[in-house]
Write a protein that holds these residues in place. Structure first.
Motif, short mmCIF file in Angstrom:
data_model
loop_
_atom_site.label_atom_id
_atom_site.label_comp_id
_atom_site.label_asym_id
_atom_site.label_seq_id
_atom_site.Cartn_x
_atom_site.Cartn_y
_atom_site.Cartn_z
N TRP A 31 0.96 -1.12 -0.20
CA TRP A 31 0.11 0.30 0.20
C TRP A 31 0.85 1.38 -0.15
O TRP A 31 1.80 1.56 1.01
CB TRP A 31 -1.02 -0.16 1.05
CG TRP A 31 -1.47 1.06 1.34
CD1 TRP A 31 -1.87 2.09 2.07
CD2 TRP A 31 -2.89 1.15 0.75
NE1 TRP A 31 -2.48 2.75 1.92
CE2 TRP A 31 -3.63 2.37 0.94
CE3 TRP A 31 -3.44 1.19 -0.49
CZ2 TRP A 31 -4.77 3.06 0.92
CZ3 TRP A 31 -4.58 1.30 -1.20
CH2 TRP A 31 -5.44 2.41 -0.63
N PRO A 32 0.19 2.29 -0.36
CA PRO A 32 1.74 3.75 -0.82
C PRO A 32 1.97 4.05 0.47
O PRO A 32 3.09 4.40 0.64
CB PRO A 32 0.70 4.99 -1.11
CG PRO A 32 -0.40 3.83 -2.40
CD PRO A 32 -0.76 2.91 -1.84
N SER A 33 0.96 3.79 1.67
CA SER A 33 1.40 4.89 3.17
C SER A 33 2.83 4.36 3.09
O SER A 33 3.70 4.96 3.67
CB SER A 33 0.45 3.93 4.05
OG SER A 33 -0.69 4.20 3.74
N SER A 34 3.42 2.21 3.00
CA SER A 34 4.25 2.12 3.50
C SER A 34 5.64 3.01 3.66
O SER A 34 6.59 3.03 3.17
CB SER A 34 4.47 1.40 2.94
OG SER A 34 3.36 0.35 3.23
N VAL A 35 5.25 3.95 2.06
CA VAL A 35 6.27 4.90 1.57
C VAL A 35 6.06 6.48 1.77
O VAL A 35 7.55 6.85 1.51
CB VAL A 35 7.02 4.03 0.21
CG1 VAL A 35 7.86 2.79 0.38
CG2 VAL A 35 5.45 4.15 -0.77
N THR A 36 4.90 6.44 1.34
CA THR A 36 4.61 8.46 1.45
C THR A 36 4.44 8.44 3.21
O THR A 36 5.44 9.64 3.07
CB THR A 36 2.86 8.58 1.12
OG1 THR A 36 2.19 7.38 1.47
CG2 THR A 36 3.31 7.99 -0.96
N CYS A 37 4.96 7.81 3.74
CA CYS A 37 5.01 8.02 5.36
C CYS A 37 6.52 8.07 4.82
O CYS A 37 7.06 9.17 5.55
CB CYS A 37 4.96 7.19 6.46
SG CYS A 37 6.05 5.63 5.77
N CYS A 38 7.32 7.96 4.53
CA CYS A 38 9.04 8.71 4.01
C CYS A 38 8.49 9.90 3.75
O CYS A 38 9.76 10.56 4.35
CB CYS A 38 9.79 7.92 2.88
SG CYS A 38 9.95 6.23 3.99
N LEU A 39 8.10 9.70 2.49
CA LEU A 39 7.66 11.55 1.79
C LEU A 39 7.46 12.52 2.69
O LEU A 39 7.98 13.72 2.30
CB LEU A 39 7.11 11.29 0.56
CG LEU A 39 7.67 10.23 -0.70
CD1 LEU A 39 6.54 10.64 -1.57
CD2 LEU A 39 8.82 10.43 -0.81
N HIS A 40 6.41 12.42 3.43
CA HIS A 40 6.33 13.18 4.63
C HIS A 40 7.25 13.80 5.46
O HIS A 40 7.51 14.94 5.63
CB HIS A 40 5.68 12.35 5.29
CG HIS A 40 3.91 11.89 5.49
ND1 HIS A 40 3.20 12.59 4.56
CD2 HIS A 40 3.46 10.90 6.09
CE1 HIS A 40 1.97 11.85 4.23
NE2 HIS A 40 2.29 11.09 5.26
N HIS A 41 8.09 13.28 5.20
CA HIS A 41 9.82 13.94 6.02
C HIS A 41 10.90 14.38 5.32
O HIS A 41 11.92 13.95 5.63
CB HIS A 41 10.41 12.41 7.54
CG HIS A 41 9.78 13.14 8.85
ND1 HIS A 41 9.07 13.64 9.36
CD2 HIS A 41 10.86 13.88 9.71
CE1 HIS A 41 8.76 14.75 10.66
NE2 HIS A 41 10.09 14.88 10.10
N ASN A 42 10.63 14.04 3.98
CA ASN A 42 11.61 13.88 2.99
C ASN A 42 13.01 12.98 3.27
O ASN A 42 14.15 13.60 2.39
CB ASN A 42 12.82 15.50 3.21
CG ASN A 42 11.36 16.81 2.13
OD1 ASN A 42 11.37 16.29 1.14
ND2 ASN A 42 11.47 17.84 2.94
N VAL A 43 11.86 12.02 2.90
CA VAL A 43 13.06 10.63 2.61
C VAL A 43 12.69 10.00 1.47
O VAL A 43 11.42 9.56 1.17
CB VAL A 43 12.62 9.69 4.86
CG1 VAL A 43 13.27 8.98 4.17
CG2 VAL A 43 13.02 10.02 5.51
N ILE A 44 13.83 9.87 1.69
CA ILE A 44 13.86 8.57 0.20
C ILE A 44 13.25 7.24 -0.32
O ILE A 44 14.15 6.76 0.44
CB ILE A 44 14.48 9.32 -0.64
CG1 ILE A 44 14.94 10.40 -1.12
CG2 ILE A 44 14.84 8.46 -2.45
CD1 ILE A 44 16.66 10.76 -1.58
#
Ligand SMILES: *Cc1c(COP(=O)(O)O)cnc(C)c1O
Length: 419
Positions: A97-110
């Motif tokens: 599910w995209p949340s597994s990685v959009t949670c990284c984008l929230h903190h400017n993490v790649i």
């Protein structure tokens, strides 16, 4: 003579009205919620605090959990607690599910994607090490469909390279690896309680940390960047970037009542899923879910694949799969394509349009993750040939519905010419 499929005007296999709604709600849920209302507790009250302690106890850990308003929020808290900052990288599966990685984008993490393993549809642990760079901070282990990742392998790699482990347990309540519940292996974990999950409070989630320090770091996001419980006296002070991820007392009350019934629900789901699983053993062209030794799945989503080579549709798998799904639905089976896209194929990654102005990808120059789809052939293949099922296997439904569902699968897949 072949049986006529329902899409061709034949008789429907699963009778209307047979499937009952998830989740079962009874007087214990009503009493819990009304108790909060009667005490005039709306925010972080008796049931909220009890829920956070009871979930930790259920999970078998000493550190209390933090109830929040979604699994996505809990994942974001985990990324921050694990010290992932601007331009850092987190390794994650290409199918989730995209949340597994959009949670990284929230903190400017790649996010750096690794393909999944065909048999388990979880991250291919053999590909993780090659994806590690000097900027890697953590591995995101997603226990997809409720099936645990090989946590022994993931934790060994993390230890060797000094990385943190985050477990996305949003689908995996109660699943175990070598007898231990998922969510208790990593540095941090996230659970979801949205309507689809095996524990439902409408919306909601738990942030789980392995120690008090990680708990405190994650919790700064939970309440405006504050890191004291809101009931404590004192002037408000923001210690860092803060969000508002706290849930409400009424939702926590519903969650608390459901938690008391969770183990019973999980048992029923397993009974229904195993009944279906056995009945589908000889279903033509069907690839059943695989459960490795040492792992116990919670059967969150009973996901099957169709053998497109045998069906003669290797060239148009997604289109033909969609027709099979349509045929199954016409038979009365509530099934659907859970996720038809590998995550790196989604626009936010292909266009690299997180916070805009190239962030987070422009925040560092040392490594450039490659989101080219030829790197994720298994994620793509799975996306094109699967369908999944959740609600038909949930209580209050029993094996009667599972048997009808199995019959519908046999009927449809034994008559591919009519699809
Ligand atoms: C549901 C889910 C989430 C997000 O949970 P929400 O509570 O909907 O925010 C994250 N990861 C996975 C794998 C999920 O299935």
């Amino acid at each position: 003579m072949a049986t006529k499929l329902a899409i061709k005007g034949g008789k429907k296999t699963v009778p209307d009205g047979l499937m009952m709604e998830w989740p079962p709600v009874d007087q214990t849920d009503r009493d819990m919620i009304l108790g909060s209302l009667d005490r005039r507790e709306y925010t972080y009250g008796t049931n909220y605090k009890a829920l956070e302690a009871e979930f930790a106890e259920w999970l078998g850990i000493d550190v209390p959990t933090v109830f929040c308003n979604s699994g996505t929020a809990a994942l974001h808290m985990a990324v921050v607690a694990c010290g992932c900052g601007v331009g850092d990288e987190v390794i994650a599966p290409a199918y989730t599910w995209p949340s597994s990685v959009t949670c990284c984008l929230h903190h400017n993490v790649i996010p750096v994607f690794v393909d999944v393993d065909w048999a388990t549809i979880n991250i291919d642990v053999d590909l993780i090490e090659a994806a590690i760079t000097p900027r890697t901070k953590a591995i995101m282990a997603v226990h997809l469909h409720g099936l645990p990742v090989n946590m022994e392998a993931v934790c060994a790699i993390a230890k060797k390279h000094n990385l943190k482990v985050i477990e996305d347990c949003c689908q995996a309540h109660g699943a175990t690896f070598k007898g231990q519940k998922v969510g208790s292996f990593g540095d941090c974990a996230a659970f979801s309680c949205n309507h689809n999950k095996v524990m439902c409070s409408g919306e909601g989630g738990f942030f789980v940390a392995a120690n008090q320090q990680l708990l405190g770091l994650g919790k700064t996001l939970w309440y405006f960047g504050e890191n004291r419980p809101p009931v404590e006296d004192g002037d408000f002070h923001t210690y860092g970037m803060g969000w508002m991820y706290r849930s409400t007392e009424l939702v926590a009350s519903f969650a608390r009542a459901q938690l008391a019934k969770l183990d019973g629900f999980i048992d029923t789901i397993a009974e229904n899923a195993l009944c279906l699983h056995d009945l589908l053993a000889d279903c033509p062209h069907l690839i059943r879910p695989f459960v490795p030794a040492d792992t116990v799945t919670n059967w969150y989503n009973y996901t099957v694949r169709f053998d497109m080579d045998a069906l003669g549709h290797a060239d148009d798998p997604a289109a033909f799969r969609n027709r099979i799904v349509e045929a199954l639905r016409a038979e009365g089976v509530q099934t659907g394509v859970w996720q038809g896209w590998p995550v790196p194929k989604m626009t936010v990654f292909q266009a690299k349009n997180g916070y805009g102005q190239g962030c987070p990808w422009s925040c560092q120059t040392e490594s450039k993750p490659d989101y080219a789809m030829e790197n994720f052939p298994i994620a793509q293949k799975h996306s094109d040939c699967h369908t999944g099922m959740t609600f038909p296997l949930r209580p209050p439904n029993g094996t009667e519905l599972a048997k009808c569902v199995a019959e519908a699968y046999h009927k449809v897949l034994s008559n591919p010419g009519q699809i």
